[in-house]
Scaffold this active site. Structure first.
Site, short mmCIF file in Angstrom:
data_model
loop_
_atom_site.label_atom_id
_atom_site.label_comp_id
_atom_site.label_asym_id
_atom_site.label_seq_id
_atom_site.Cartn_x
_atom_site.Cartn_y
_atom_site.Cartn_z
N LYS A 1 0.82 -1.22 0.00
CA LYS A 1 0.00 0.00 0.00
C LYS A 1 0.85 1.27 0.00
O LYS A 1 0.49 2.28 0.59
CB LYS A 1 -0.97 0.02 1.19
N THR B 1 3.89 0.33 -4.79
CA THR B 1 4.81 -0.62 -5.42
C THR B 1 4.29 -1.11 -6.77
O THR B 1 5.07 -1.33 -7.70
CB THR B 1 5.06 -1.83 -4.50
N SER C 1 -4.71 2.68 4.81
CA SER C 1 -4.93 2.13 3.48
C SER C 1 -5.06 0.61 3.53
O SER C 1 -5.89 0.02 2.83
CB SER C 1 -3.80 2.55 2.54
N TRP D 1 -1.27 8.95 -12.10
CA TRP D 1 -0.55 8.93 -13.38
C TRP D 1 -0.62 7.55 -14.00
O TRP D 1 -0.55 6.53 -13.32
CB TRP D 1 0.90 9.34 -13.18
N LYS E 1 -6.98 -0.39 -7.69
CA LYS E 1 -6.00 0.61 -7.27
C LYS E 1 -6.63 2.00 -7.28
O LYS E 1 -7.45 2.32 -8.14
CB LYS E 1 -4.78 0.59 -8.21
N GLY E 2 -6.22 2.81 -6.32
CA GLY E 2 -6.71 4.19 -6.26
C GLY E 2 -8.13 4.32 -5.77
O GLY E 2 -8.85 5.23 -6.18
N LYS F 1 -11.32 5.26 -3.58
CA LYS F 1 -11.69 6.40 -2.74
C LYS F 1 -12.32 5.88 -1.45
O LYS F 1 -13.18 4.99 -1.49
CB LYS F 1 -12.69 7.30 -3.47
N TYR F 2 -11.88 6.39 -0.33
CA TYR F 2 -12.50 6.01 0.93
C TYR F 2 -12.45 7.20 1.88
O TYR F 2 -11.71 8.16 1.67
CB TYR F 2 -11.83 4.77 1.55
#
EC number: 3.5.1.-
Length: 878
Positions: A610, A613, A708, A813, A829-830, A832-833
């Site tokens: 998290k 990586t 995370s 990105w 991935k990415g 929202k929370y």
């Protein structure tokens, strides 16, 4: 008037010659006194002579120390010290220091070496209320005697308080005083002597392995021996010897026939037990007594039991050119010697390894020997070598290898040779280590093999490092050499002469192998039992020597039982430690030519989880010169080799995740497994297999990382994460349910960044490790990738400003494709929370404060830039 005359007489001028004479005499006296005190103090010795004599000339000289009241000995409480030996050496390369360490390593005793301080800091001796060391060893006892007052008092108090003993060596040189008192002790030393005929004091309380019945006749090595003399009851002789010449030792108050070369201080003088040696470890009896001294002074905590298991393998049965094989008389001698050895080793049995293809390929007399050997088939133990003595790593097809084994098995069945011993040895130890998977599978398929042995794990030399391991259901035991090889078949032609072979047996390498190893499997060959029968000579003499000089109880077991016994003694060795086969020429020679070390990765992204990586993994994969591992069907893009059970599948399994290298030298493989970072096993394992690898770790604020991970687990429907709030997870106490504590650990422990990086630093140089700012990787990935490329030293630098684009929908990105499209990480991935609640953030800021401070110190030491988030955290702690 008379008074006036007297005054005038005393006032007469003194002649100049008399003044000069007086000045000269005073100068000589000053020089003598200075030399006396300075030289004696620097050497830790005080000159011995008539001035040291007691007023009573009939009584041997004593030191004023003798007049002090005897201090009661404090009982040794071994539970208060760690089983660790502190060894003070003259230098890291001194011969005696290395020999001391070699014995400790061979015995598998933990130790720490320090350069002996004359002045300066003493290593920390205690940790809270525990002693860190169970024993102190000084390569040069004068370094102990001459310690400055502060450190000497510190060390002596530690030894008295924790019941810790001291072993010391006194090695005389040309500058040593011939006779002197050891400063501060009622003990006198007489140095630079030639000695002979060493004997053992049967009353010495430290004797354990050493048997005191015999005298070692002949000269002791060297002319620089020191003997000890004292009439204080604290000193007990251990070893004694005669002087070579009949002359008495100068200044020795009693003309004794025997002089003490090793002395035991019982601790009656100052409460500290010591053992002092009057020479180094070149004399074999010193090694034996040193082992006993370690055992005695540690209350047998650092001690092996008296039992020693011995197995003698005879490889290459039926193999060998004419003139080197066994004849009828040799076979009879083999059987007779086995029966003789059984009087000392219950059920001792030679273990014969056969290659059936070569049966009856000698002279007529040697073929008769083959027949007689088979008529004795039930008298020996048997194990399969390869049918044609081929090296298994040359067989790339398992079925072909199995066919060879089947031929040998058929030969065994046809001639009544047992096939159920469960033990096998490969010619030249090929395929055992480095592992040749086909060999292990064929062994199990044809023979049901459970045990093998090799001298190659982890390396052939030094032999004291050889270990066992378990792989693919087969137990691998360490194998030892005994000074005999296929070409050593005549006593008078032994390399260096017969005296060299006798030296190996009588107190030399072979003796030490048995002394320092509870289990020894010895490799010999058929040729050692023909002609001069050096194999029989060697082991008969060895057993005789062991019975004469030691209390060891020699035993034997069949190979499978022996393997179980070995791993019962050394259970920590079951897990192998895979090493780079190309770092050892011998390993490379017995490794399949179809394999190459170029297939190993040169870069590992180790995590933690998290922190970004996967994004770095994607960005690196965009570079034309960099190739990632193939994805795993179980763990996606991560192999997870070094931290779990996959490691036991071996390096062949690991290499299958990487492409076969092209002919170009620019191939640069990498893998990413984010749970390597906080694994206790991974750093050592990685360093063993990939010692030159580059390591990248990405760090974000540990509080954000913890949150995370919690949200990640909720997204994957972890019932514990669903049931408990984040605050409940991170604040759970020791009484909380086990599954809640497990989730708490996975949230919090990876954030102990300094602890985990230091573990990697124990195995890798700082210039092999790159610490990336996870916050910058997320906001300025192109700049970060420029740093990464410089770290990797890639020749074709890639401009990531042109290949990365920000995706506003994803919020991070992504890779820029032709036509302006982007390729982003998956929907997992990415996410929202909700933002972390303020109470949790405050708790974690306090929780990680000390960890972050230590991280800043560590990064400064490594010469790495502090991440932006870390600078912010440190500012908030002021």
């Amino acid at each position: 008037m008379s008074l006036s005359l007297k005054t005038r007489r005393f006032g007469r001028p003194v002649r100049p010659q008399l003044v000069l004479l007086l000045l000269f005499a005073l100068c000589l006296l000053s020089v003598f006194i200075s030399a006396y005190y300075l030289y004696g103090w620097k050497r830790g010795l005080e000159p011995s002579g008539s001035e040291a004599q007691s007023p009573d000339c009939d009584e041997p000289k004593i030191s004023p120390s003798r007049l002090l009241p005897v201090k009661p000995l404090k009982p040794v409480d071994s539970s208060r010290t760690d089983p660790l030996v502190l060894v003070f050496v003259e230098s890291l390369y001194s011969q005696l220091g290395q020999e001391i360490v070699a014995i400790l390593e061979s015995s598998r005793f933990k130790y720490r070496t320090e350069i002996a301080p004359g002045k300066g800091d003493m290593p920390t001796l205690t940790d809270k209320d525990r002693g860190r060391f169970a024993l102190i060893v000084y390569e040069n006892i004068l370094k102990y005697v001459n310690l400055d007052a502060w450190n000497r008092e510190l060390l002596d108090k530690y030894c008295v308080e924790y019941g810790v003993g001291i072993i010391g060596f006194f090695k005389a040189n040309e500058n040593s005083l011939l006779s002197a008192q050891l400063k501060g002790f009622p003990l006198y030393l007489h140095s630079n002597l030639g000695l002979k005929d060493c004997s053992i004091n049967p009353k010495s309380p430290l004797l354990y392995i050493t048997r005191p019945n015999q005298v070692e006749k002949g000269d002791l090595p060297g002319e620089d021996w020191t003997v000890f003399q004292s009439n204080h009851s604290t000193y007990e002789p251990v070893l004694l010897a005669k002087t070579k010449s009949a002359e008495s030792i100068p200044h020795l108050s009693v003309d004794a026939a025997l002089h003490t070369t090793v002395v035991q201080d019982l601790g009656l003088h100052d409460g500290i037990q010591r053992v002092l040696f009057g020479n180094n470890l070149n004399f074999w009896l010193h090694k034996l007594v040193f082992v006993d001294a370690v055992s005695f002074l540690t209350g047998k905590r650092l001690s092996l039991p008296l039992n020693r298991y011995v197995l003698v393998d005879i490889d290459d049965i039926f193999v060998g050119k004419e003139g080197t094989r066994m004849k009828v008389e040799d076979v009879k001698a083999l059987y007779d010697t086995q029966m003789e050895l059984r009087t000392h080793i219950p059920n001792f049995t030679f273990n014969l390894g056969f290659s059936g293809k070569f049966f009856h390929t000698g002279t007529d007399a040697e073929d008769e020997g083959d027949d007689l050997l088979l008529s004795y088939v039930k008298q020996f133990w048997w194990f399969p070598h390869m049918w044609s003595h081929m090296q298994p790593h040359l067989f790339h097809n398992q079925s072909v290898l199995a066919e060879q084994m089947a031929l040998n098995r058929k030969f065994a069945v046809d001639h009544g040779i047992p096939t159920d011993m469960g033990y096998a040895v490969a010619p030249h130890h090929s395929g055992v280590y480095p592992v040749h998977v086909q060999l292990y599978e064929a062994w199990k398929q044809i023979w049901g093999i459970k045990v093998t042995s090799t001298e190659e794990y982890p390396h052939l030399k030094p032999a004291r490092y050889r270990r066992g391991f378990v792989h693919n259901g087969i137990m691998i035991l360490p194998r030892q050499t005994c000074g005999l090889f296929t070409h050593t078949i005549f006593y008078n032609e032994y390399p260096g002469g017969p005296v060299e072979l006798d030296k190996i047996i009588n107190g030399g390498e072979l003796f030490l192998t048995v002394l320092l190893n509870p289990i020894s499997i010895f490799m010999t060959h058929l040729s050692n039992y023909g002609n001069d029968r050096l194999g029989l000579y060697t082991f008969k003499l060895l057993v005789q020597f062991l019975n004469t000089w030691t209390n060891l109880k020699l035993e034997t077991l069949p190979p499978v039982q022996l393997a179980h016994k070995y791993f019962q003694i050394f259970p920590e060795e079951k897990d192998p430690l895979w090493q780079d086969p190309c770092e050892d020429k011998r390993h490379k020679d017995i490794w399949s030519k179809e394999k190459t070390c170029d297939r190993f990765p040169k870069l590992l992204i180790i995590g933690p989880q998290k922190t970004g990586t996967t994004a770095l993994y994607l960005f690196l994969g965009m570079h034309s010169d960099l190739s990632s591992n193939y994805p795993s069907s179980e763990t996606f893009e991560e192999i997870q080799f070094y931290n779990g059970q996959n490691y036991h599948k071996g390096i062949d399994w690991y290499m299958e995740f990487f492409p076969i290298p092209s002919n170009t030298t620019s191939d640069f493989y990498f893998e990413k497994s984010a749970n390597y970072f906080d694994s206790e096993l991974a750093p050592r394992r990685v360093a063993a297999l990939l010692p030159k690898a580059k390591i990248i770790t990405i760090l974000i604020n540990p509080a954000d990382r913890a949150y995370s991970w919690y949200q990640h687990q909720r997204a994957h429907d972890d019932p514990v994460a669903i049931k408990y709030t984040f605050q409940e997870v991170i604040k759970a106490g020791p009484e909380a349910p086990q599954r809640l504590r497990a989730l708490q650990n996975r949230c919090l422990v990876p954030g102990w960044y300094s602890t985990h990086i230091e573990r990697w630093m124990n195995h890798f140089h700082a210039n092999q490790i790159l610490v990336l700012d996870g916050k910058l990787l997320r906001t300025e990935p192109a700049n970060v990738m420029e740093t990464v490329q410089k770290f990797l030293g890639v020749t074709n630098a890639m401009d990531y400003h042109k290949t990365l684009a920000f995706d506003p929908k994803k919020g991070f990105w992504c890779q820029l494709l032709d036509g302006g499209k982007t390729k982003c990480l998956g929907k997992s991935k990415g996410r929202k929370y909700p933002d972390m609640d303020s109470d949790s953030r405050s708790f974690l800021m306090d929780y990680y404060r000390d960890h972050n401070i230590e991280l800043s110190k560590l990064l400064y030491k490594m010469g790495q830039t502090l991440p932006t988030w870390l600078r912010e955290e440190l500012q908030n702690t002021r």
